[in-house]
Enzyme design. Structure first.
Site, short mmCIF file in Angstrom:
data_model
loop_
_atom_site.label_atom_id
_atom_site.label_comp_id
_atom_site.label_asym_id
_atom_site.label_seq_id
_atom_site.Cartn_x
_atom_site.Cartn_y
_atom_site.Cartn_z
N TYR A 113 154.57 -8.66 -109.10
CA TYR A 113 154.31 -7.65 -110.14
C TYR A 113 155.31 -6.51 -110.14
CZ TYR A 113 151.30 -5.48 -113.64
OH TYR A 113 150.79 -4.98 -114.82
N SER B 67 154.01 9.18 -111.88
CA SER B 67 153.43 8.13 -112.74
C SER B 67 152.25 8.68 -113.52
CB SER B 67 152.96 6.96 -111.88
OG SER B 67 154.06 6.36 -111.28
N ARG C 152 152.46 -1.71 -108.02
CA ARG C 152 153.27 -1.51 -106.82
C ARG C 152 152.36 -1.27 -105.63
NH1 ARG C 152 155.40 2.99 -106.53
NH2 ARG C 152 154.89 3.75 -108.58
N ASP D 65 162.63 6.25 -117.38
CA ASP D 65 162.15 6.16 -115.99
C ASP D 65 163.16 6.59 -114.92
OD1 ASP D 65 159.99 5.49 -114.26
OD2 ASP D 65 160.97 3.61 -113.72
N CYS E 135 152.02 10.60 -116.14
CA CYS E 135 152.07 11.96 -116.69
C CYS E 135 152.81 11.96 -118.02
CB CYS E 135 152.74 12.92 -115.72
SG CYS E 135 151.74 13.26 -114.26
N HIS F 182 164.03 9.87 -110.48
CA HIS F 182 162.93 9.28 -111.24
C HIS F 182 162.72 10.12 -112.49
CE1 HIS F 182 158.44 7.86 -111.04
NE2 HIS F 182 159.15 7.09 -111.83
N LYS G 273 162.80 0.02 -109.09
CA LYS G 273 162.50 1.02 -108.06
C LYS G 273 163.25 0.72 -106.76
CE LYS G 273 159.26 2.74 -110.77
NZ LYS G 273 159.42 4.01 -111.47
N ARG H 46 151.11 -3.74 -118.67
CA ARG H 46 152.47 -3.30 -119.02
C ARG H 46 153.06 -4.06 -120.19
NH1 ARG H 46 154.88 0.98 -115.79
NH2 ARG H 46 153.25 1.39 -114.24
#
Ligand code: SAT
Ligand code: MN
Length: 593
Positions: A210, A261, A69, A286, A263, A239, A219, A378
Site C-alpha cells: 500500500y 497528513s 503507511r 506533497d 490537514c 513534505h 516517502k 486513495r
C-alpha cells in the site's frame, strides 16, 4: 534494455535472491500499462470502472490489514542509533540486512519481478534522482507509472554509467505451484519492514503493497533518503505542497506549505479562490525539493509526477480541481463501487446511494453503520490531468519561493495566521508545529499536541536535531531579504461551542492575500509576543458573513505561557536540539512576561 553494469548486476543478484518466475523490464508505455491492467482485471485484482462514467479508470481493494503507511514498521538503519535520532525506529544495518535477506529469499516465487526505472524530478535535470524499484506487485508498477517518470526515459537518463537508488520491494507472499493467489497479497504486520539504509542510499521494503510502503519513489526515496542526501549536499527535501498565486496585476507569488497528513495539503495546492482577483496554479501537493539558486533565492521543485490523494472528503465543493483531475485515467484504491460501475466515498458531495459495494467488497446500504470507503482510500492520477497545473511545474530549476506556510490542526491557542519574526523564529515555529490530538486518534491524550516538525516527523531520514540545525544553516550566510518568509497558519480554530471559526477551503485565499500584500510591504502587522499578526482591517472579508476576526487573531498570554511550558517539555526529549532553538524558546518566554 540497458547497458548499465551496476543495474544489470543488481537485477541479477536480486532475482537470484527473490527467485521470481519471470523478470519483466517495464518500458513505461501506455500499451504496457493497459496490458498490465487487462491482466489484473482478468485475475480479479482490479475492477474496470464504467467506461462512460470514469474512462480508463480502475478500482483496487487492499487487504484490510494493509491500508496505510505503517510507521511502527518503518526503520532507519543508519550506522548508529544516534544518527537516526529519537524520532526514528533504528535498527543495526547489518542485522536488518540479514533479517531482510532471509525474508526476501524466495519471496517472489510464483510471481513476476517487475523492473521499474524511475526519475524523481524532471527528466534530464541535474537535480533529479534516479531510482530503480524491483517489485513483485503489478499494482505498484501501474501506480509508479503515474506517480513518477517511469520506464524507458529513466533508463535513457541513467545511461551506461549513471547511478541510481536501489529500491527492492516484495509483497512477501510467495506462491507454491497450484496456489490460488489472493487479490491483494501481503505479509502479516510483524513481517512488514519498510527499511532505509541512508549511508548506502538503499531501500528494502517487504510485506506491504500500500501507498508509501510500496511506491518507493515517494516517502522512502523523495523524503527519507533524499533528506539525508540533501543534508550532505546542502539542499532540502520537504513534505510541502507548491502553488503559484497570481493577482489581478498578473504578478505571481510562489508559496510552499508544510502540513501534517489530513490537514488539507491537496486542497490548498488546488485551491479555487473566493476572491475574484486571484488565481492559483498547482505545482505539487506533497513533496518539495528546495535549493538555493545563483541569485540567492530558494527554488522549489516537485519531484513527483502524480497525485496520490485521499478520496474521502474530496468533492466538487471542497476541491473541484481534484474532482476534475480524477474524471478519467485514475486508479482508485479502497473506495466504494456504485451499481453503475462508478466510485463513491464519504464526503463526495452526493448522497449515499441505496446500494454500494464497500471497500472490502461487501454489499453496503446506508443502514450498514460503517464507512463504504476506507478513510485512507486513495486516488492515483497523473499531475498533467489537473486543470490548475502550472506551466512551470516541470522547470528543472524550479520556482522561486516567496513564502513558506507551516501549521496543523489547533482548535485553540494558535491564531489564524502569524508571521515569524525572522528565519530562526520561523524554524522555531516549524520545530514545534503540530496538531491537537482528537478523539479520533488516541483517547487518553485528548487535548495534547502531537508535534510534527515541518510535518516531517515520519519522513526525516536522520536525527531530527541535525535536521533542524540544517534548516537554521540554510538561513545563515543568506541574504535575509531573499529568503522566503515563514508563516504559521491555522485553518482549524474552533469556538467554545465547537464550531469552526474560519470557513477554510477557497476562503483560505484571504490569508494568502494578506501574506502577498505583506511581502510587497503594502500592509503592516501587529508585533505580538508570539509573532507578527495582521491588523483586522487588512484581512479581506468581502462577501463573507459572521466571521469573528477578533477570535481568530487573539493572542491569549495565559494559554501561550502553557504552550511555552509544553514546548519546553517537548524539547527535553531531543538530544541534538540546536542551542539557537532553546534561545528562541527563552525569547518567547521573556516576551510573554
Ligand atoms: O501512503 S503515503 O505515504 O504515500 C500517503 C501519506 O500517508 O501521506
Ligand atoms: Mn504526505
Amino acid at each position: 534494455m540497458t547497458k548499465n553494469k551496476k543495474l544489470l548486476a543488481w537485477v541479477n543478484e536480486m532475482a537470484e535472491l527473490c527467485k521470481p518466475d519471470k523478470v519483466h523490464w517495464c518500458d513505461g508505455s501506455k500499451e504496457e500499462y493497459d496490458r498490465m491492467m487487462d491482466e489484473m482485471v482478468a485475475s480479479g485484482m482490479a475492477i474496470r470502472l464504467n467506461e462512460k462514467k470514469r474512462p480508463g479508470s480502475y478500482l483496487f481493494r487492499s487487504h484490510p490489514s494493509d491500508v496505510a503507511r505503517v510507521e511502527d514498521r518503518t526503520f532507519i538503519a543508519s550506522a548508529t542509533k544516534e544518527e537516526a535520532g529519537p524520532t526514528n525506529n533504528w535498527r543495526d544495518p547489518k542485522e536488518l540486512k540479514a533479517t531482510l535477506t532471509g525474508l526476501f529469499n524466495g519471496s517472489m516465487k510464483g510471481r513476476t519481478m517487475y523492473v521499474l526505472p524511475f526519475v524523481m524530478g524532471p527528466l534530464n535535470s541535474p537535480f533529479s534522482i534516479i531510482g530503480v524499484e524491483l517489485t513483485d506487485s503489478p499494482y505498484v508498477a501501474v501506480n509508479m507509472r503515474l506517480m513518477t517518470r517511469m520506464g524507458k526515459d529513466a533508463l535513457d537518463m541513467l545511461g551506461e554509467d549513471g547511478d541510481f537508488v536501489p529500491c527492492l520491494h516484495s509483497v512477501g507472499a510467495p506462491l507454491k505451484p497450484g496456489d490460488k493467489d489472493s487479490t491483494w497479497p501481503c505479509a502479516p504486520m510483524e513481517d512488514k519492514y519498510i527499511a532505509h539504509f541512508p549511508e548506502e542510499r538503499a531501500i528494502w521494503s517487504y510485506g506491504s503493497g500500500y501507498g508509501g510502503n510500496a511506491l518507493l519513489g515517494k516517502k522512502c526515496l523523495a523524503l527519507r533518503i533524499a533528506s539525508a542526501i540533501a543534508r550532505d549536499e546542502g539542499w532540502q527535501a520537504e513534505h510541502m505542497l507548491i502553488l503559484g498565486l497570481t493577482n489581478s496585476e498578473g504578478e505571481k507569488t510562489y508559496i510552499t506549505a508544510a502540513f501534517p497528513s489530513a490537514c488539507g495539503k491537496t486542497n490548498l495546492a488546488m485551491l479555487v479562490p473566493t476572491l475574484p482577483d486571484y488565481k492559483v496554479e498547482t505545482l505539487g501537493d506533497d513533496i518539495a525539493w528546495l535549493r538555493k539558486g545563483e541569485d540567492g533565492r530558494i527554488y522549489a521543485v516537485n519531484p513527483e509526477a502524480g497525485f496520490f490523494g485521499v478520496a474521502p472528503g474530496t468533492s466538487y465543493q471542497s476541491n473541484p480541481n481534484a474532482m476534475h483531475t480524477i474524471e478519467r485515467d485514475t486508479i482508485f484504491t479502497n473506495v466504494a463501487l456504485t451499481d453503475d460501475g462508478d466510485v463513491w466515498w464519504e464526503g463526495i458531495g452526493t448522497p449515499a446511494p441505496d446500494h454500494l459495494i464497500d471497500w472490502q467488497g461487501n454489499d453496503w446500504t446506508p443502514d450498514s453503520g460503517k464507512n463504504a470507503a476506507h478513510p485512507n482510500a486513495r486516488f492515483t492520477v497523473s499531475a498533467v490531468q489537473c486543470p490548475a497545473i502550472s506551466p512551470d511545474w516541470e522547470k528543472p530549476e524550479g520556482v522561486p519561493v516567496s513564502a513558506m506556510l507551516i501549521g496543523g490542526r489547533r482548535p485553540r491557542v494558535v491564531p489564524l495566521v502569524m508571521e515569524s519574526r525572522d528565519w530562526a523564529h520561523g524554524i522555531f515555529l516549524g520545530s514545534v508545529m503540530g496538531s491537537e490530538i482528537t478523539a479520533a486518534t488516541i483517547s487518553d491524550k485528548i487535548g495534547q499536541v502531537r508535534r510534527d516538525p515541518f510535518a516531517m516527523l515520519p519522513f526525516i531520514g536522520y536525527n531530527v536535531g541535525d535536521y533542524l540545525k540544517h534548516w537554521l544553516e540554510v538561513g545563515e550566510g543568506s541574504d535575509p531579504s531573499k529568503l522566503p518568509r515563514i508563516y504559521h497558519v491555522n485553518w482549524f480554530l474552533k469556538s467554545d461551542e465547537g464550531k469552526f471559526l474560519w470557513p477554510g477551503f477557497g476562503d483560505n485565499v484571504r490569508v494568502l492575500d494578506w501574506i502577498v500584500r505583506r511581502l510587497k510591504g503594502e500592509v503592516g502587522a501587529v508585533e505580538t509576543p508570539i509573532g507578527n499578526l495582521p491588523e483586522e482591517k487588512d484581512i479581506n472579508l468581502t462577501g463573507l458573513k459572521d466571521v469573528d476576526l477578533s477570535a481568530l487573531l487573539k493572542v491569549d498570554k495565559a494559554l501561550w505561557a502553557e504552550e511555552a511550558k509544553a514546548i519546553a517539555a517537548y524539547y527535553e526529549g531531543m538530544d541534538r536540539l540546536p542551542e539557537e532553538l532553546k534561545e528562541q524558546l527563552k525569547g518567547l518566554q521573556e516576551r510573554l512576561k
